[in-house]
Write an enzyme that holds these catalytic residues in place. Structure first.
Site, PDB file in Angstrom:
ATOM      1  CG  LEU A 156     -33.914 -14.669 -95.447  1.00  0.00           C
ATOM      2  CD1 LEU A 156     -33.379 -13.959 -96.683  1.00  0.00           C
ATOM      3  CD2 LEU A 156     -34.664 -15.908 -95.862  1.00  0.00           C
ATOM      4  CB  CYS A 266     -34.358  -5.380 -96.398  1.00  0.00           C
ATOM      5  SG  CYS A 266     -35.179  -6.868 -96.959  1.00  0.00           S
TER       6      CYS A 266
END
Ligand SMILES: NC(=O)c1ccc[n+]([C@@H]2O[C@H](COP(=O)([O-])OP(=O)(O)OC[C@H]3O[C@@H](n4cnc5c(N)ncnc54)[C@H](O)[C@@H]3O)[C@@H](O)[C@H]2O)c1
Length: 445
Positions: A156, A266
């Site tokens: 996601l 991330c």
């Protein structure tokens, strides 16, 4: 099916709410009591479009609940998702101590067959590590219970997390046993019935897939930034080049927009973790080393452009900053390029008037110990940030900035100068509006 999400951050909360939406019974567990108490009162700890509705609806339906008690969460669930953070250590490796803690906790409390799923982004070999830790705790209790460890990395994107979870490009599941495969297939039936692809593979490949995807995307962004920098030097037009290569279906037209480089929780850490993983195996991941370096340099190039315009004398200058989150539609400021820009401009002596649609509170918390608080003004609107500013600096491509009527900029700013780190305006239109417009890839000659 009864599920537990351990770690109620972006991934745990979104996944939990989405599995509940798909009809599962989900208990979300976190060690942060404030977060859990807030969630029980209906307060959503992160900004994510649509998440509040999902949480409210599924809590009301009795499918979603919150706890700080790991034993309770494990007890009630067949499938336990580990969704805790895996931040970078100093040496670039993924810090697995939160994952280890949860694995030991599960081993200390489980008393029947469980599927333990790594949803956190973790290096190859972590499923085996979790298995070892759980087994060790079970052995301590004199138990020899059957359990499976599965890798189900999450793809996601913050800002469109619900859409990505409910309508994924793919779901990847690494399994070791037929039993775990069957359970995971059942869990994802809601999606496979709707024809969203589910790929089963071995555990190591699933673990690697997540890093490979993020490292590839980070490299694609970085490559395009290098092309933009060369466009600036050579006189080529980056927008035209982007269209020219993006129309090639082998390349694709997404992730080709030049800018300040990637940030967030991330890409930076996953690039570093993959480099580190290579090193432990005697492999130098040279492309990624360059990606990491070029990405850092990209922010500093932008700051240098701003500094150069003012002859590197920013004392007494006021700059307006639009956009602080690492990307639009999120309040996440982890590794946000905007923070590097802010800090460097403050170092150079500038006073700042900053605005972001949702990340202001996070930034205020981040800088609460800044020694000269009067040098950062948190403006309530984009217009208010521009008051008395010698230039506008854009760090994040929020729609509210894209949609701003640029013909107003000249009157609202003290001087009509815009440094755009996200290339959101048409240079011809900016010229017409009488703005001195700097963007990534702007020809120097
Ligand atoms: N954020 C994203 O967009 C995204 C997307 C895909 C994958 N991931 C990966 O998912 C993982 C989680 O990321 P995130 O952004 O959701 O992290 P986060 O920092 O937002 O949330 C982690 C949560 O885990 C909790 N926690 C820590 N130790 C715990 C423990 N022992 N027991 C229970 N809870 C504990 C923390 O209190 C926190 O609420 C990371 O590995 C990340 O790389 C993140």
């Amino acid at each position: 099916m009864h599920l537990a999400m351990i770690g109620v951050g972006y991934v745990g909360l979104v996944s939990g709410a989405c599995f509940a939406e798909a009809g599962q019974t989900v208990i979300c567990m976190d060690v942060d009591p404030q977060k859990i108490e807030g969630l029980r009162r209906g307060e959503i700890p992160i900004y994510e479009p649509g998440l509040e509705d999902f949480v409210r609806r599924n809590v009301a339906a009795g499918r979603l609940s919150f706890t700080t008690d790991l034993n309770d969460a494990v007890d009630r669930s067949q499938v336990i998702f580990i969704c805790v953070g895996t931040p970078s250590r100093e040496d670039g490796s993924a810090d697995l101590h939160y994952v280890d803690e949860v694995a030991r906790g599960i081993g200390r409390t489980m008393d029947a067959y469980k599927v333990i799923v790594n949803k956190s982004t973790v290096p190859v070999g972590t499923a085996r590590r979790v298995r070892r830790l759980v087994s060790k705790e079970l052995a301590r209790r004199g138990l020899d219970l059957e359990f499976d460890v599965v890798s189900n990395p999450e793809f996601l994107r913050e800002g469109s997390a619900l859409h990505d979870f409910m309508q994924p490009d793919r779901t990847v599941v690494g399994v070791e046993s037929a039993k775990a495969r069957q359970l995971m297939a059942e869990l994802y039936r809601y999606w496979t019935e709707k024809k969203f692809p589910l790929y089963f593979m071995d555990v190591a490949s699933a673990e690697m897939t997540k890093y490979a995807a993020n490292a590839f995307l980070a490299t694609k962004i970085t490559f395009m930034n290098e092309i933009a920098n060369l466009c600036a030097l050579s006189g080529a037009n980056i927008d035209q080049v982007r269209v020219g290569i993006g129309s090639d279906s082998r390349i694709g037209d997404r992730f080709l927009f030049p800018g300040l480089g990637y940030g967030g929780s991330c890409f930076p850490k996953d690039v570093k973790a993959l480099i580190y993983m290579g090193k432990t195996m005697g492999y130098n991941f040279n492309i990624l080393e360059a990606t990491n370096l070029v990405n850092q340099a990209q922010r500093h190039r932008f700051i240098f452009t701003i500094g150069s315009f003012f002859d590197h004398q920013l004392d007494g200058k006021t700059l307006a900053l639009w956009g602080l989150a690492f990307k639009p539609n999120t309040d996440d400021i982890r590794e946000a390029p905007a923070l590097t820009v802010m800090e460097r401009l403050l170092d150079l002596g500038a006073d700042l008037r900053v605005y972001d649609p949702v990340a202001m509170l996070e930034v205020q918390k981040h800088y609460e110990n800044y020694p000269y608080p009067e040098r950062i003004v948190y403006a309530p609107t984009p217009e208010a940030a521009l008051e008395g500013a010698d230039a506008l600096v854009i760090n994040t491509e929020w729609d509210v900035f894209r949609q701003f009527d640029v013909s107003r900029l000249k009157n609202l700013l003290k001087a009509p100068v815009v440094f755009d780190g996200r290339n959101i305006y048409d240079p011809a239109q900016m010229k017409q509006a009488g703005i001195h417009y700097f963007y990534i890839g702007k020809p120097i000659y």
